[in-house]
Scaffold this motif. Structure first.
Motif, PDB file in Angstrom:
ATOM      1  N   ALA A 267      22.821  -9.586 -16.675  1.00  0.00           N
ATOM      2  CA  ALA A 267      23.491  -9.098 -15.496  1.00  0.00           C
ATOM      3  C   ALA A 267      24.670  -7.964 -15.630  1.00  0.00           C
ATOM      4  N   GLN A 268      24.360  -7.587 -17.022  1.00  0.00           N
ATOM      5  CA  GLN A 268      25.384  -6.190 -16.746  1.00  0.00           C
ATOM      6  C   GLN A 268      24.693  -4.946 -16.707  1.00  0.00           C
ATOM      7  N   ASP A 269      23.278  -5.171 -16.690  1.00  0.00           N
ATOM      8  CA  ASP A 269      22.196  -3.985 -16.640  1.00  0.00           C
ATOM      9  C   ASP A 269      22.197  -3.466 -15.178  1.00  0.00           C
ATOM     10  N   SER A 270      21.723  -2.169 -14.928  1.00  0.00           N
ATOM     11  CA  SER A 270      21.433  -1.803 -13.823  1.00  0.00           C
ATOM     12  C   SER A 270      20.220  -0.661 -14.134  1.00  0.00           C
ATOM     13  N   THR A 271      19.252  -0.491 -12.989  1.00  0.00           N
ATOM     14  CA  THR A 271      18.187   0.433 -13.077  1.00  0.00           C
ATOM     15  C   THR A 271      17.873   1.112 -11.790  1.00  0.00           C
ATOM     16  N   PHE A 272      17.452   2.229 -11.743  1.00  0.00           N
ATOM     17  CA  PHE A 272      16.847   3.017 -10.561  1.00  0.00           C
ATOM     18  C   PHE A 272      15.519   2.426 -10.440  1.00  0.00           C
ATOM     19  N   ILE A 273      15.137   2.407  -9.146  1.00  0.00           N
ATOM     20  CA  ILE A 273      13.719   2.180  -8.870  1.00  0.00           C
ATOM     21  C   ILE A 273      13.364   3.575  -8.329  1.00  0.00           C
ATOM     22  N   LEU A 274      12.439   4.374  -9.041  1.00  0.00           N
ATOM     23  CA  LEU A 274      12.044   5.549  -8.731  1.00  0.00           C
ATOM     24  C   LEU A 274      10.320   5.777  -8.591  1.00  0.00           C
ATOM     25  N   MET A 275       9.861   4.617  -9.369  1.00  0.00           N
ATOM     26  CA  MET A 275       8.499   4.790  -9.213  1.00  0.00           C
ATOM     27  C   MET A 275       8.049   3.932  -7.887  1.00  0.00           C
ATOM     28  N   PRO A 276       6.858   4.195  -7.128  1.00  0.00           N
ATOM     29  CA  PRO A 276       6.891   3.475  -5.922  1.00  0.00           C
ATOM     30  C   PRO A 276       6.609   1.988  -6.192  1.00  0.00           C
ATOM     31  N   MET A 277       7.070   1.270  -5.212  1.00  0.00           N
ATOM     32  CA  MET A 277       7.249  -0.115  -4.812  1.00  0.00           C
ATOM     33  C   MET A 277       5.764  -0.585  -5.041  1.00  0.00           C
ATOM     34  N   PHE A 278       4.728   0.344  -4.527  1.00  0.00           N
ATOM     35  CA  PHE A 278       3.589  -0.493  -4.276  1.00  0.00           C
ATOM     36  C   PHE A 278       2.684  -0.527  -5.478  1.00  0.00           C
ATOM     37  N   HIS A 279       3.262  -0.109  -6.577  1.00  0.00           N
ATOM     38  CA  HIS A 279       2.674  -0.182  -7.871  1.00  0.00           C
ATOM     39  C   HIS A 279       3.253  -1.407  -8.565  1.00  0.00           C
ATOM     40  N   ILE A 280       2.624  -2.091  -9.487  1.00  0.00           N
ATOM     41  CA  ILE A 280       3.240  -3.073 -10.316  1.00  0.00           C
ATOM     42  C   ILE A 280       4.459  -2.737 -11.086  1.00  0.00           C
ATOM     43  N   ASN A 281       4.259  -1.602 -11.781  1.00  0.00           N
ATOM     44  CA  ASN A 281       5.549  -1.111 -12.359  1.00  0.00           C
ATOM     45  C   ASN A 281       6.942  -1.552 -11.700  1.00  0.00           C
ATOM     46  N   ALA A 282       7.009  -0.898 -10.687  1.00  0.00           N
ATOM     47  CA  ALA A 282       8.246  -0.890 -10.061  1.00  0.00           C
ATOM     48  C   ALA A 282       8.341  -2.203  -9.321  1.00  0.00           C
TER      49      ALA A 282
ATOM     50  N   ILE B 210      -1.434  -9.262  -3.623  1.00  0.00           N
ATOM     51  CA  ILE B 210      -2.491  -8.613  -3.493  1.00  0.00           C
ATOM     52  C   ILE B 210      -2.404  -7.166  -3.813  1.00  0.00           C
ATOM     53  N   MET B 211      -3.196  -6.639  -5.002  1.00  0.00           N
ATOM     54  CA  MET B 211      -2.856  -5.062  -5.312  1.00  0.00           C
ATOM     55  C   MET B 211      -4.059  -4.697  -5.526  1.00  0.00           C
ATOM     56  N   HIS B 212      -4.282  -3.513  -5.318  1.00  0.00           N
ATOM     57  CA  HIS B 212      -5.686  -2.846  -6.083  1.00  0.00           C
ATOM     58  C   HIS B 212      -5.160  -2.151  -7.577  1.00  0.00           C
ATOM     59  N   THR B 213      -6.179  -1.931  -8.128  1.00  0.00           N
ATOM     60  CA  THR B 213      -6.111  -1.328  -9.340  1.00  0.00           C
ATOM     61  C   THR B 213      -6.264   0.138  -9.126  1.00  0.00           C
TER      62      THR B 213
ATOM     63  N   ILE C  99       0.941  -1.270   0.080  1.00  0.00           N
ATOM     64  CA  ILE C  99      -0.049   0.163   0.167  1.00  0.00           C
ATOM     65  C   ILE C  99       0.970   1.362  -0.007  1.00  0.00           C
ATOM     66  N   ASN C 100       0.158   2.300  -0.359  1.00  0.00           N
ATOM     67  CA  ASN C 100       0.972   3.690  -0.371  1.00  0.00           C
ATOM     68  C   ASN C 100       1.335   3.893   1.177  1.00  0.00           C
ATOM     69  N   PRO C 101       2.723   4.260   1.228  1.00  0.00           N
ATOM     70  CA  PRO C 101       3.213   4.632   2.773  1.00  0.00           C
ATOM     71  C   PRO C 101       2.559   5.884   3.314  1.00  0.00           C
ATOM     72  N   GLU C 102       1.678   6.628   2.407  1.00  0.00           N
ATOM     73  CA  GLU C 102       1.300   7.900   2.765  1.00  0.00           C
ATOM     74  C   GLU C 102      -0.384   7.591   3.110  1.00  0.00           C
TER      75      GLU C 102
ATOM     76  N   ASN D  83      -2.631   9.641  -9.536  1.00  0.00           N
ATOM     77  CA  ASN D  83      -2.080   8.788  -8.400  1.00  0.00           C
ATOM     78  C   ASN D  83      -0.761   8.827  -8.089  1.00  0.00           C
ATOM     79  N   ALA D  84      -0.064   7.741  -7.531  1.00  0.00           N
ATOM     80  CA  ALA D  84       1.130   7.817  -7.131  1.00  0.00           C
ATOM     81  C   ALA D  84       2.021   7.683  -8.207  1.00  0.00           C
ATOM     82  N   THR D  85       1.960   7.015  -9.329  1.00  0.00           N
ATOM     83  CA  THR D  85       2.698   6.928 -10.198  1.00  0.00           C
ATOM     84  C   THR D  85       2.562   8.279 -11.588  1.00  0.00           C
ATOM     85  N   GLY D  86       1.684   9.335 -11.077  1.00  0.00           N
ATOM     86  CA  GLY D  86       1.340  10.444 -12.032  1.00  0.00           C
ATOM     87  C   GLY D  86       0.442  10.437 -13.142  1.00  0.00           C
ATOM     88  N   LYS D  87      -0.165   9.342 -12.879  1.00  0.00           N
ATOM     89  CA  LYS D  87      -1.376   9.090 -13.538  1.00  0.00           C
ATOM     90  C   LYS D  87      -2.573   9.820 -13.312  1.00  0.00           C
ATOM     91  N   ILE D  88      -2.948  10.725 -14.374  1.00  0.00           N
ATOM     92  CA  ILE D  88      -4.143  11.750 -13.898  1.00  0.00           C
ATOM     93  C   ILE D  88      -5.581  10.673 -13.778  1.00  0.00           C
TER      94      ILE D  88
END
Length: 501
Positions: free
Chosen positions: A193-208, A158-161, A83-86, A479-484
């Motif tokens: 294994a040579q790739d690296s990425t930032f996790i900037l989007m919130p982990m409580f969404h499926i994308n991150a 379990i996630m909410h849409t 869930i959103n920590p806020e 929402n938390a990912t910037g979606k209007i």
């Protein structure tokens, strides 16, 4: 043990002496250190009786701890609900009253919550990393559940849409669905294994959680956790940390375009955008400014993340790309399959696609296919083109108006920072096209801006598409990912109009 948990364990063991995860203070942890921390968590759950089918609510900011804590819960057979920590105390109370969680994990800076103190016992804070400790609440009189190694078909998440078109629905995802979706991402993005990425989007969404976190871990890459996106640090850290790809939102892309920075020592293979439509004009401006592939994709919680992505070597403008491991068909209003090039509702089927919601929604499925509510078409080469959401389409006088098409036209005006087009009630035509605009500079006199809007709309839009009402605002609900959140915006506009009537 599920294949997902087994592979996550293997990643830590195989990378024992290699830096695999970085916290927000740029401290790297090796696989050996991470494996030790994950075992601390797993033993903790075992000692507290958290095990098979226990549902644990997780409300944390992005962190190394987040990734390891959910892995440990999966390994003892528990189910994670992020869930959103806020989330407010009232919202926590509503969730707890409805679902009776066995445990809750929150950031350590959360003050004592009355609702939790009545039902849960606060435990000592837990973490052996250099990150902030987290606060754990265990349910009073919790019946101890034995640790039971999960199989592939058991629930893991379990996630909410997002709920932009109605009440949020609970989506249950199995270990296998998460694994399959992560592998689809690995295949489409050619992750190694040579790739690296930032996790900037919130982990409580499926994308991150899946596309960035799980796909990187299962491909043995490196993860750099940040609590949130920072516009002034983004290009600096991309360069200094030699990041190879990042998953962003169109809102973040727009913010980057408003700044003058350029990446130095660029090691990026691509940037990926998802979670909301990317306006073609924004995409074109990004391509003009930066020599970095910006890859459009399309996903949803019900698909455990990714549905389509543009091939890295053959991206197609104004398309969200091709499916990887998923079947797609386009349906008319009677659920009949449409031909190539025809527009209708997008339906999905695949190993990572849910077959039901946890709260019954039979109308969302048709003969084993998930009805997404999104409108689009497939071309001869299998590229998917999305035109909007069926429930967001504006129906004016019996004609459909795609809000995205109107937005993409008007956003070209330089004074506009953000725009959202919605349908508002009209006694004669049913709905009228209303544009809500956030200008770059606030002004009390919008006559010049209105003249520019009307001129552009008259030149480039059909009569039925032209907004009949313009509203200037300081912000749009997101929402938390910037979606209007169009439904919420429409409600707010309607309520304001009722007050003014």
């Amino acid at each position: 043990m599920s294949e997902l948990t087994e592979r996550l364990q293997q990643q830590l063991i195989a990378g024992a002496s290699r830096p695999l995860m970085q916290d927000e203070n740029q401290h790297w942890y090796t696989g050996s250190e991470l494996n030790l921390e994950e075992n601390v968590w797993k033993n903790y759950w075992q000692n507290k009786g958290i095990g098979h089918n226990d549902i644990v609510l997780v409300g944390l900011t992005n962190s190394v701890t987040y990734s390891l804590a959910i892995q440990s819960l999966w390994e003892v057979g528990a189910i994670v609900q992020p869930i959103n920590p806020e989330t407010t105390e009232t919202q926590l109370n509503e969730l707890e009253a409805q679902y009776n969680y066995s445990a809750i994990i929150l950031n350590s800076n959360i003050k004592d919550l009355d609702v939790l103190n009545k039902i849960f016992t606060i435990q000592p804070r837990l973490s052996t990393l250099q990150e902030p400790e987290v606060q754990i609440y265990l349910r009073n009189k919790h019946i101890h559940h034995p640790v039971e190694v999960p199989n592939d078909d058991e629930l893991a998440l379990i996630m909410h849409t997002s709920g932009t078109t109605g009440r949020p629905k609970r989506v249950g995802l199995t270990h296998h669905q998460l694994l399959k979706s992560a592998f689809n991402v690995i295949d489409s993005e050619e992750l190694t294994a040579q790739d690296s990425t930032f996790i900037l989007m919130p982990m409580f969404h499926i994308n991150a959680l899946v596309i960035s976190n799980l796909a990187t871990r299962l491909s043995h890459g490196q993860l750099l956790f940040r609590p949130k996106f920072s516009a002034h640090l983004f290009w600096k850290e991309v360069s200094s940390q030699m990041v190879t790809w990042v998953s962003l939102t169109p809102a973040i892309v727009s913010i980057l375009l408003q700044r003058d920075e350029q990446p130095a020592n660029n090691n990026l293979r691509f940037l990926r955008t998802a979670s909301a439509p990317l306006l073609p004009s924004i995409h074109q401006e990004f391509n003009r400014r930066f020599d970095i592939p910006l890859i459009e994709s399309y996903g949803m919680t019900e698909a455990a993340g990714q549905i389509t992505q543009n091939p890295l070597e053959r991206p197609l403008s104004k398309s969200v790309g091709k499916s990887f491991g998923i079947k797609i068909k386009i349906l008319d209003s009677n659920q009949n399959k449409l031909a190539i090039g025809q527009t209708g509702e997008i339906a999905l089927q695949g190993e990572n696609i849910i077959s039901h919601y946890l709260d019954s929604q039979p109308e969302a499925f048709d003969n084993g296919w998930l009805l997404t509510g999104d409108l689009g078409s497939l071309d001869d080469n299998g590229y998917l083109h999305i035109t909007g959401r069926s429930k967001e389409m504006i129906i004016r006088g019996g004609e459909n108006v795609n809000p995205l098409a109107v937005e993409n036209c008007l956003i070209d005006l330089k004074f506009i920072r953000e725009i959202a087009v919605i349908g508002t009630p009209d006694l004669i035509y049913g709905e009228t096209v209303t544009a809500v605009i956030v200008p770059k500079k606030l002004s009390h006199d919008h006559r010049h801006q209105l003249a520019l809007l009307n001129k552009l709309a008259n030149e480039q839009l059909l009569p039925v598409e032209r907004p009949t009402k313009y509203i200037f605002s300081t912000q749009l609900p997101k929402n938390a990912t910037g979606k209007i959140q169009r439904t919420l915006l429409a409600h707010e506009v309607n309520q304001q109009q009722l007050k003014e009537a």
